[in-house]
Design a protein around this motif. Structure first.
Motif, short mmCIF file in Angstrom:
data_model
loop_
_atom_site.label_atom_id
_atom_site.label_comp_id
_atom_site.label_asym_id
_atom_site.label_seq_id
_atom_site.Cartn_x
_atom_site.Cartn_y
_atom_site.Cartn_z
N GLY A 1 0.92 -1.06 0.12
CA GLY A 1 0.05 0.02 0.07
C GLY A 1 0.51 1.15 -0.16
N ASP A 2 2.69 1.53 -0.14
CA ASP A 2 2.76 2.34 -0.46
C ASP A 2 2.42 3.35 -1.30
OD1 ASP A 2 5.50 4.07 -0.11
OD2 ASP A 2 6.35 3.06 0.40
N ASP A 3 2.18 3.92 -1.39
CA ASP A 3 1.69 4.99 -2.48
C ASP A 3 3.03 5.32 -3.66
OD1 ASP A 3 -1.16 5.00 -1.87
OD2 ASP A 3 -1.42 6.62 -0.88
N GLN A 4 4.01 5.65 -2.93
CA GLN A 4 5.88 6.71 -3.59
C GLN A 4 5.92 5.05 -4.37
OE1 GLN A 4 6.23 9.61 -4.16
NE2 GLN A 4 7.19 8.54 -5.21
N ALA A 5 5.93 3.75 -3.41
CA ALA A 5 6.54 2.73 -4.39
C ALA A 5 5.58 2.72 -6.18
CB ALA A 5 6.58 1.76 -3.39
N LEU A 6 4.30 2.82 -5.73
CA LEU A 6 3.70 1.89 -6.69
C LEU A 6 4.09 3.26 -7.70
CD1 LEU A 6 1.56 0.56 -7.87
CD2 LEU A 6 -0.14 1.55 -6.65
N GLY B 1 -6.03 7.72 -7.95
CA GLY B 1 -6.58 6.38 -8.22
C GLY B 1 -7.30 6.01 -6.35
N LYS B 2 -6.33 5.70 -5.58
CA LYS B 2 -6.96 4.98 -4.81
C LYS B 2 -7.76 5.79 -3.92
CE LYS B 2 -2.72 2.57 -3.17
NZ LYS B 2 -1.69 2.41 -2.41
N GLU B 3 -8.08 6.96 -3.70
CA GLU B 3 -9.35 8.01 -3.48
C GLU B 3 -10.39 7.83 -3.93
OE1 GLU B 3 -7.95 11.55 -3.64
OE2 GLU B 3 -6.61 12.43 -1.60
N GLU B 4 -10.33 7.35 -5.26
CA GLU B 4 -11.48 7.03 -6.50
C GLU B 4 -11.85 5.73 -6.03
OE1 GLU B 4 -10.98 7.24 -10.62
OE2 GLU B 4 -12.68 6.35 -10.49
N LEU B 5 -10.48 4.63 -5.82
CA LEU B 5 -11.30 3.41 -5.38
C LEU B 5 -12.13 3.25 -4.57
CD1 LEU B 5 -10.38 0.70 -7.10
CD2 LEU B 5 -9.07 0.57 -5.52
N ARG B 6 -11.56 4.28 -2.83
CA ARG B 6 -11.84 4.07 -2.09
C ARG B 6 -13.13 4.87 -1.91
NH1 ARG B 6 -6.60 4.64 0.11
NH2 ARG B 6 -6.68 7.04 -0.62
N GLY B 7 -13.64 5.51 -2.46
CA GLY B 7 -15.00 6.46 -2.83
C GLY B 7 -15.80 5.36 -3.86
N ARG B 8 -15.28 4.44 -4.86
CA ARG B 8 -16.36 3.83 -5.26
C ARG B 8 -16.71 2.47 -3.90
NH1 ARG B 8 -13.74 0.02 -9.24
NH2 ARG B 8 -12.40 2.51 -10.08
N MET C 1 -2.63 1.87 -16.15
CA MET C 1 -2.14 3.00 -14.56
C MET C 1 -3.13 2.71 -13.26
SD MET C 1 0.99 5.65 -15.53
CE MET C 1 2.22 4.64 -15.99
N LEU C 2 -4.47 3.47 -14.17
CA LEU C 2 -5.60 2.99 -13.22
C LEU C 2 -5.61 1.70 -12.80
CD1 LEU C 2 -7.35 5.77 -14.48
CD2 LEU C 2 -6.47 5.75 -12.25
N LYS C 3 -5.92 0.55 -13.69
CA LYS C 3 -6.08 -0.57 -13.68
C LYS C 3 -5.02 -0.66 -12.42
CE LYS C 3 -9.51 -2.89 -15.32
NZ LYS C 3 -10.45 -2.40 -15.05
N ALA C 4 -3.86 -0.69 -13.19
CA ALA C 4 -2.35 -0.94 -12.14
C ALA C 4 -3.02 -1.21 -10.48
CB ALA C 4 -1.71 -0.76 -12.79
N ILE C 5 -3.45 0.20 -10.36
CA ILE C 5 -3.15 0.89 -8.77
C ILE C 5 -4.67 0.33 -8.50
CG2 ILE C 5 -3.69 3.19 -7.90
CD1 ILE C 5 -2.62 4.70 -9.80
N GLU C 6 -5.04 -0.30 -9.04
CA GLU C 6 -6.44 -0.80 -8.44
C GLU C 6 -5.90 -2.33 -8.16
OE1 GLU C 6 -9.97 -0.85 -10.66
OE2 GLU C 6 -11.19 -2.27 -9.59
N ARG C 7 -5.30 -2.90 -8.66
CA ARG C 7 -5.03 -4.02 -9.23
C ARG C 7 -3.67 -4.32 -7.79
NH1 ARG C 7 -7.10 -6.88 -14.46
NH2 ARG C 7 -9.56 -6.68 -13.78
#
Lengths: 183, 115
Positions: free
Chosen positions: A20-25, B48-55, A58-64
């Motif tokens: 869950g580290d945002d900076q690493a991602l 992206g993470k904020e949007e995901l949390r919101g969803r 990239m958005l999908k990668a952030i999600e998964r």
């Protein structure tokens, strides 16, 4: 195989990103951005579409990323996500005609090459003229060196269909390039 | 004589290497991606993470809302007829069982796709 040079600290960054580290991602995505963009541009042959798909990937990668298990390289995982998004997008686009025509998109790329004072060879013209169903497996198999099974999985088609698309696609290229040579 | 599959594959690869690979490599090396500021990646991840949390939050609220309706309906049914309540419960259990089994196979497949 044409693939991205892994980040020197990739394993550690992936482990941190998965936790869950945002900076690493963000570091990982920045490192793979150019590779992903080049891949998307080659398979789409459409600059605006490639840019949109890079962002979507990239958005999908952030999600998964939480479920990434390091069984494959991160670049391979991004390619698999991007390929699936492109196939989905093209299936939707065939229904709605949302994207500019393939010819217009190809003109844009030719223009870009001319701006950089580079020639646009007949081979690439012929590749751009193929249907995406044939172009994608050709690039994945012979340029990136992925296995039939991986390509079949990403394109959601049977292995036999991958083989026949490769055969037919390369057959068309052969014919096209032969005709160009003759004229 | 019919060519073997391996020979056809080798021939295809040879054609690709001879006629396309060099041009593709040259083009690949000349592609310059649109410049993106370093901060943009951090922002993309954050947003992206904020949007995901919101969803996910919206999905959770929707789940609670539907649950409240279902439980309210079940209570009303319990008060009006035990038999109908029992029949509905039986159907609900059967439906949940099927949903769990199908969900298990689908999530296994999706996990394979993610890798």
């Amino acid at each position: 195989m044409s693939s991205a040079e892994p980040h020197p600290d990739e394993e550690r960054l992936i482990a941190r990103a998965v936790r869950g580290d945002d900076q690493a991602l963000a570091d990982l995505l920045r490192h793979h951005y150019a590779f992903l963009y080049r891949y998307m541009l080659k398979i789409t042959m459409n600059k605006p579409m490639a840019e949109d798909l890079v962002q979507d990937t990239m958005l999908k990668a952030i999600e998964r990323i939480g479920g990434f298990e390091s069984r494959s390289k991160l670049s391979t995982w991004l390619i698999s996500v991007g390929t699936r998004l492109y196939i989905d997008e093209m299936r939707k686009a065939q229904r709605s005609r949302r994207w500019q025509s393939e010819e217009q998109a190809l003109q844009g790329i030719r223009f870009q090459a001319a701006l950089q004072q580079q020639e646009w060879p007949d081979a690439l013209e012929a590749l751009g003229g193929l249907q995406y169903e044939q172009r994608v497996p050709i690039l994945l198999k012979y340029y990136y060196g992925y296995a039939y099974e991986e390509i079949a999985d990403w394109m959601n088609i049977p292995v036999g269909t991958v083989k026949s698309r490769l055969h037919n696609g390369l057959g068309k290229l052969r014919k096209e390039l032969k005709t160009d040579e003759e004229t | 004589m019919k060519k073997r599959e391996g020979d056809i594959e080798r021939e295809q690869e040879q054609f690709f290497n001879d006629r396309l690979k060099g041009h593709l490599e040259q083009w690949d090396s000349s592609i310059v991606p649109p410049p993106v500021h370093e901060e943009a990646f951090a922002r993309l991840v954050r947003e992206g993470k904020e949007e995901l949390r919101g969803r996910r939050r919206a999905e959770r609220y929707l789940f609670w809302l539907v649950s409240a309706f279902v439980l309210g309906g079940m209570l009303l049914l319990w008060q009006s007829s035990y038999v109908f309540f029992a029949i509905l419960q039986a159907f609900a259990f059967a439906g949940a069982g099927i949903f769990l089994i199908v969900g298990f196979f689908r999530s296994n497949r999706a996990r394979r796709h993610q890798r």
